[in-house]
Design a protein around this motif. Structure first.
Motif, mmCIF file in Angstrom:
data_model
loop_
_atom_site.group_PDB
_atom_site.id
_atom_site.type_symbol
_atom_site.label_atom_id
_atom_site.label_comp_id
_atom_site.label_asym_id
_atom_site.label_seq_id
_atom_site.Cartn_x
_atom_site.Cartn_y
_atom_site.Cartn_z
ATOM 1 N N ARG A 1 46.928 46.950 28.754
ATOM 2 C CA ARG A 1 47.583 45.636 28.715
ATOM 3 C C ARG A 1 47.122 44.760 29.871
ATOM 4 O O ARG A 1 46.828 43.576 29.691
ATOM 5 C CB ARG A 1 49.109 45.795 28.755
ATOM 6 C CG ARG A 1 49.726 46.216 27.448
ATOM 7 C CD ARG A 1 51.250 46.106 27.488
ATOM 8 N NE ARG A 1 51.873 46.819 28.600
ATOM 9 C CZ ARG A 1 52.172 48.111 28.591
ATOM 10 N NH1 ARG A 1 51.883 48.858 27.550
ATOM 11 N NH2 ARG A 1 52.750 48.663 29.635
ATOM 12 N N GLN A 2 47.051 45.347 31.068
ATOM 13 C CA GLN A 2 46.659 44.570 32.237
ATOM 14 C C GLN A 2 45.197 44.137 32.137
ATOM 15 O O GLN A 2 44.858 43.006 32.489
ATOM 16 C CB GLN A 2 46.899 45.388 33.512
ATOM 17 C CG GLN A 2 48.375 45.599 33.784
ATOM 18 C CD GLN A 2 48.622 46.571 34.933
ATOM 19 O OE1 GLN A 2 47.747 47.311 35.359
ATOM 20 N NE2 GLN A 2 49.848 46.577 35.430
ATOM 21 N N VAL A 3 44.340 45.025 31.646
ATOM 22 C CA VAL A 3 42.926 44.693 31.490
ATOM 23 C C VAL A 3 42.766 43.550 30.487
ATOM 24 O O VAL A 3 41.989 42.625 30.700
ATOM 25 C CB VAL A 3 42.095 45.929 31.078
ATOM 26 C CG1 VAL A 3 40.729 45.526 30.544
ATOM 27 C CG2 VAL A 3 41.952 46.884 32.262
ATOM 28 N N VAL B 1 36.186 46.354 42.025
ATOM 29 C CA VAL B 1 35.326 45.782 43.061
ATOM 30 C C VAL B 1 34.770 46.883 43.960
ATOM 31 O O VAL B 1 33.583 46.924 44.261
ATOM 32 C CB VAL B 1 36.089 44.716 43.886
ATOM 33 C CG1 VAL B 1 35.310 44.327 45.132
ATOM 34 C CG2 VAL B 1 36.379 43.487 43.017
ATOM 35 N N ASN B 2 35.625 47.803 44.382
ATOM 36 C CA ASN B 2 35.197 48.835 45.330
ATOM 37 C C ASN B 2 34.422 49.978 44.683
ATOM 38 O O ASN B 2 33.539 50.547 45.307
ATOM 39 C CB ASN B 2 36.399 49.410 46.081
ATOM 40 C CG ASN B 2 36.957 48.424 47.068
ATOM 41 O OD1 ASN B 2 36.217 47.749 47.763
ATOM 42 N ND2 ASN B 2 38.262 48.313 47.113
ATOM 43 N N ASP B 3 34.758 50.315 43.440
ATOM 44 C CA ASP B 3 34.155 51.486 42.806
ATOM 45 C C ASP B 3 33.138 51.143 41.733
ATOM 46 O O ASP B 3 32.459 52.019 41.221
ATOM 47 C CB ASP B 3 35.246 52.372 42.191
ATOM 48 C CG ASP B 3 36.247 52.849 43.230
ATOM 49 O OD1 ASP B 3 35.881 52.938 44.416
ATOM 50 O OD2 ASP B 3 37.400 53.124 42.858
ATOM 51 N N GLY B 4 33.053 49.877 41.344
ATOM 52 C CA GLY B 4 32.097 49.466 40.332
ATOM 53 C C GLY B 4 32.625 49.624 38.918
ATOM 54 O O GLY B 4 33.774 50.011 38.698
ATOM 55 N N PRO B 5 31.769 49.315 37.934
ATOM 56 C CA PRO B 5 32.183 49.357 36.530
ATOM 57 C C PRO B 5 32.680 50.743 36.133
ATOM 58 O O PRO B 5 32.176 51.756 36.595
ATOM 59 C CB PRO B 5 30.896 49.011 35.770
ATOM 60 C CG PRO B 5 30.045 48.291 36.752
ATOM 61 C CD PRO B 5 30.379 48.890 38.092
ATOM 62 N N ARG B 6 33.678 50.748 35.261
ATOM 63 C CA ARG B 6 34.232 52.014 34.768
ATOM 64 C C ARG B 6 34.945 51.793 33.451
ATOM 65 O O ARG B 6 35.320 50.677 33.116
ATOM 66 C CB ARG B 6 35.138 52.673 35.791
ATOM 67 C CG ARG B 6 36.225 51.830 36.309
ATOM 68 C CD ARG B 6 36.729 52.157 37.710
ATOM 69 N NE ARG B 6 36.463 53.424 38.312
ATOM 70 C CZ ARG B 6 35.332 53.748 38.994
ATOM 71 N NH1 ARG B 6 34.381 52.887 39.113
ATOM 72 N NH2 ARG B 6 35.185 54.910 39.543
ATOM 73 N N ARG B 7 35.130 52.900 32.772
ATOM 74 C CA ARG B 7 35.887 52.883 31.517
ATOM 75 C C ARG B 7 37.366 52.730 31.843
ATOM 76 O O ARG B 7 37.822 53.090 32.934
ATOM 77 C CB ARG B 7 35.638 54.179 30.753
ATOM 78 C CG ARG B 7 34.192 54.336 30.307
ATOM 79 C CD ARG B 7 34.006 55.638 29.603
ATOM 80 N NE ARG B 7 34.633 55.538 28.289
ATOM 81 C CZ ARG B 7 34.016 55.747 27.142
ATOM 82 N NH1 ARG B 7 32.754 56.111 27.150
ATOM 83 N NH2 ARG B 7 34.649 55.616 26.003
ATOM 84 N N ALA B 8 38.127 52.248 30.879
ATOM 85 C CA ALA B 8 39.566 52.047 31.078
ATOM 86 C C ALA B 8 40.258 53.364 31.422
ATOM 87 O O ALA B 8 41.162 53.388 32.263
ATOM 88 C CB ALA B 8 40.197 51.407 29.840
ATOM 89 N N THR B 9 39.832 54.460 30.801
ATOM 90 C CA THR B 9 40.460 55.754 31.094
ATOM 91 C C THR B 9 40.224 56.157 32.548
ATOM 92 O O THR B 9 41.123 56.671 33.209
ATOM 93 C CB THR B 9 39.925 56.856 30.163
ATOM 94 O OG1 THR B 9 38.496 56.849 30.216
ATOM 95 C CG2 THR B 9 40.391 56.648 28.734
ATOM 96 N N ASP B 10 39.014 55.914 33.044
ATOM 97 C CA ASP B 10 38.709 56.238 34.434
ATOM 98 C C ASP B 10 39.450 55.300 35.388
ATOM 99 O O ASP B 10 39.926 55.725 36.444
ATOM 100 C CB ASP B 10 37.204 56.160 34.689
ATOM 101 C CG ASP B 10 36.431 57.188 33.889
ATOM 102 O OD1 ASP B 10 36.983 58.279 33.622
ATOM 103 O OD2 ASP B 10 35.276 56.902 33.523
ATOM 104 N N LEU B 11 39.545 54.022 35.005
ATOM 105 C CA LEU B 11 40.275 53.059 35.822
ATOM 106 C C LEU B 11 41.739 53.461 35.940
ATOM 107 O O LEU B 11 42.317 53.419 37.024
ATOM 108 C CB LEU B 11 40.138 51.661 35.213
ATOM 109 C CG LEU B 11 40.792 50.511 35.962
ATOM 110 C CD1 LEU B 11 40.243 50.386 37.381
ATOM 111 C CD2 LEU B 11 40.589 49.211 35.186
ATOM 112 N N ALA B 12 42.334 53.891 34.827
ATOM 113 C CA ALA B 12 43.733 54.328 34.852
ATOM 114 C C ALA B 12 43.900 55.534 35.772
ATOM 115 O O ALA B 12 44.830 55.590 36.582
ATOM 116 C CB ALA B 12 44.198 54.662 33.430
#
Length: 185
Positions: A88-90, A65-76
């Motif tokens: 797993r959570q995604v 929500v705060n940072d916008g769309p991202r790849r799973a690697t970047d989210l991690a």
């Protein structure tokens, strides 16, 4: 100069009155001790929160929500979590309609994750719950004290982020993951 007294619950010198100003060294000593106490309280709160429903959702939804769309690697990386845990959570978030996948326009082999409308709503619910709990704690404080807390905590955090960037050699860019949490998250 800071006057202190022994607190029976911590057995440490804690300030009870401040006269005038404090040196950087005095402030650092008290601040260091208080940050340790706060870190322990936050760790205990997080441990309890992990057993609550939605604990994993809160962290990942906040980043999306705060940072916008991202790849799973970047989210991690942004959430300081292991990629296998995030995957797993995604998957669970996608199945429940809180997150959706889109092709990455820069690399069509990958996908970008983004919060859905339902995911944004859930994040706002979590934020409202947190804010209500904090408001309860701060209710007895004066308006001036609450304002000064916000102002000084933001200033301290900004200075710590700048220092972290200088140590990492990343300059003063406050947009990186080292900030770990935007204001008003």
């Amino acid at each position: 100069m800071i006057k202190g007294t022994a607190d029976s619950s911590t057995r440490a010198a804690r300030p009870v009155a401040i006269e005038g100003t404090a040196s950087a060294e005095e402030t650092a000593s008290v601040l260091g001790a208080e940050l340790v106490r706060m870190t322990r309280l936050i760790a205990a709160w997080k441990q309890r929160a992990r057993t609550e429903a939605g604990a994993a959702d809160r962290v990942l939804l906040a980043r999306l929500v705060n940072d916008g769309p991202r790849r799973a690697t970047d989210l991690a990386a942004d959430a300081f979590l292991d990629l296998s845990t995030v995957s797993r959570q995604v998957r669970s978030l996608v199945e429940r309609g809180l997150v959706e996948r889109h092709p990455d326009p820069e690399d069509r082999r990958g996908s970008l994750l983004s919060a859905t409308g339902a995911g944004r709503l859930r994040f706002e619910e979590y934020r409202s719950q947190r804010d209500a709990q904090l408001a309860t704690f701060l209710e007895a404080w004066s308006g001036e004290d609450r304002y000064q807390l916000m102002r000084l905590l933001a200033r301290l955090t900004d200075d710590l982020v700048r220092h972290q960037h200088m140590q990492l050699g990343t300059g003063g860019n406050s947009d990186s993951a080292a900030q770990q949490g935007e204001r008003h998250e």
